[in-house]
Enzyme design. Sequence first.
Site, PDB file in Angstrom:
ATOM      1  N   GLY A  35       0.862  -1.219  -0.052  1.00  0.00           N
ATOM      2  CA  GLY A  35      -0.016   0.122  -0.002  1.00  0.00           C
ATOM      3  C   GLY A  35       0.749   1.245   0.089  1.00  0.00           C
ATOM      4  N   ASN A  36      -0.058   2.434  -0.386  1.00  0.00           N
ATOM      5  CA  ASN A  36       0.981   3.780  -0.469  1.00  0.00           C
ATOM      6  C   ASN A  36      -0.089   4.777  -0.521  1.00  0.00           C
ATOM      7  OD1 ASN A  36       0.473   3.437  -3.614  1.00  0.00           O
ATOM      8  ND2 ASN A  36       2.096   1.836  -3.108  1.00  0.00           N
ATOM      9  N   GLY A  51       8.988   0.548   0.526  1.00  0.00           N
ATOM     10  CA  GLY A  51       9.770  -0.531   1.562  1.00  0.00           C
ATOM     11  C   GLY A  51       9.735  -0.202   2.838  1.00  0.00           C
ATOM     12  N   SER A  82       7.409   5.406  -3.401  1.00  0.00           N
ATOM     13  CA  SER A  82       6.645   4.354  -3.446  1.00  0.00           C
ATOM     14  C   SER A  82       7.121   4.064  -4.810  1.00  0.00           C
ATOM     15  CB  SER A  82       5.386   4.426  -3.456  1.00  0.00           C
ATOM     16  OG  SER A  82       4.588   3.328  -3.851  1.00  0.00           O
ATOM     17  N   HIS A 166      -4.322  -7.598  -7.388  1.00  0.00           N
ATOM     18  CA  HIS A 166      -3.351  -6.648  -6.676  1.00  0.00           C
ATOM     19  C   HIS A 166      -4.106  -5.759  -5.517  1.00  0.00           C
ATOM     20  CE1 HIS A 166      -0.275  -3.029  -7.563  1.00  0.00           C
ATOM     21  NE2 HIS A 166      -0.518  -3.092  -6.419  1.00  0.00           N
ATOM     22  N   TYR A 219     -25.724  15.325  -1.353  1.00  0.00           N
ATOM     23  CA  TYR A 219     -25.374  15.096   0.038  1.00  0.00           C
ATOM     24  C   TYR A 219     -24.422  16.035   0.862  1.00  0.00           C
ATOM     25  CZ  TYR A 219     -25.175  11.845   4.130  1.00  0.00           C
ATOM     26  OH  TYR A 219     -25.301  11.426   5.277  1.00  0.00           O
TER      27      TYR A 219
END
Length: 226
Positions: A35-36, A51, A82, A166, A219
């Site tokens: 994730g990033n 990493g 990343s 992924h 909304y």
Amino acid sequence: MSVNSQSATEDALRADIVNTMREMVRLGINQGTSGNVSARWRDGFLITPSGVPAAQLDADTIVWLPLDIEATAPVFDEKRPSTEWRFHRDILHARPEIGAVVHTHSNAATAMSIHGRDIPAHHYMVAAAGGNSIRCAPYATFGSQALSDHAVVALQDRTACLLAHHGVIALGPDLGRALWLANEVEVLAQQYLLAATLGAPPVLSDEQMAEVVDRFSQYGVRPKRP
């Protein structure tokens, strides 16, 4: 006020990116070094490094990149962004209304992506991503320009998509909204998979979803005073 706003300091935005990554772990929608997160800043964007687990992030580890950075792999110094910086760059370039990008490897949504399936309109909250489905982009190698190209297409008129084999990309005007949507996508995927144990889940019609999308657009909007 969003921390992405021009009045926010860079230090505050860097801290918010770190907190977003840690909240992803707390919510159970990300783990390890997967994730990033990125957020628009000045003429570029701030993005998490490559990493580094969320627990080890701090404001100094966050990397700034210009939006016009070349697609071919540049030579980075010791602060490497990343590996997915290309789709962050391309999404922010293509979508000026977007202020933040959150990418997760959440379990249920990723399970659906492994089958290359969109999340259909089994629940009206699918419309929170902007349409009658949450599309699944075709597979491409992580960090590649091909993956970025597929993601940009899957996100047309949407604020979330799956990436085949992924994970998930969720967008928002700020980090809080993007994180909320990333978690909502995981909840929707969990609901779909649970409903599928009883058979093929029925889905709402395009007309029903169009009505929900229209209601979502209003909304929280207050009418202007005459």
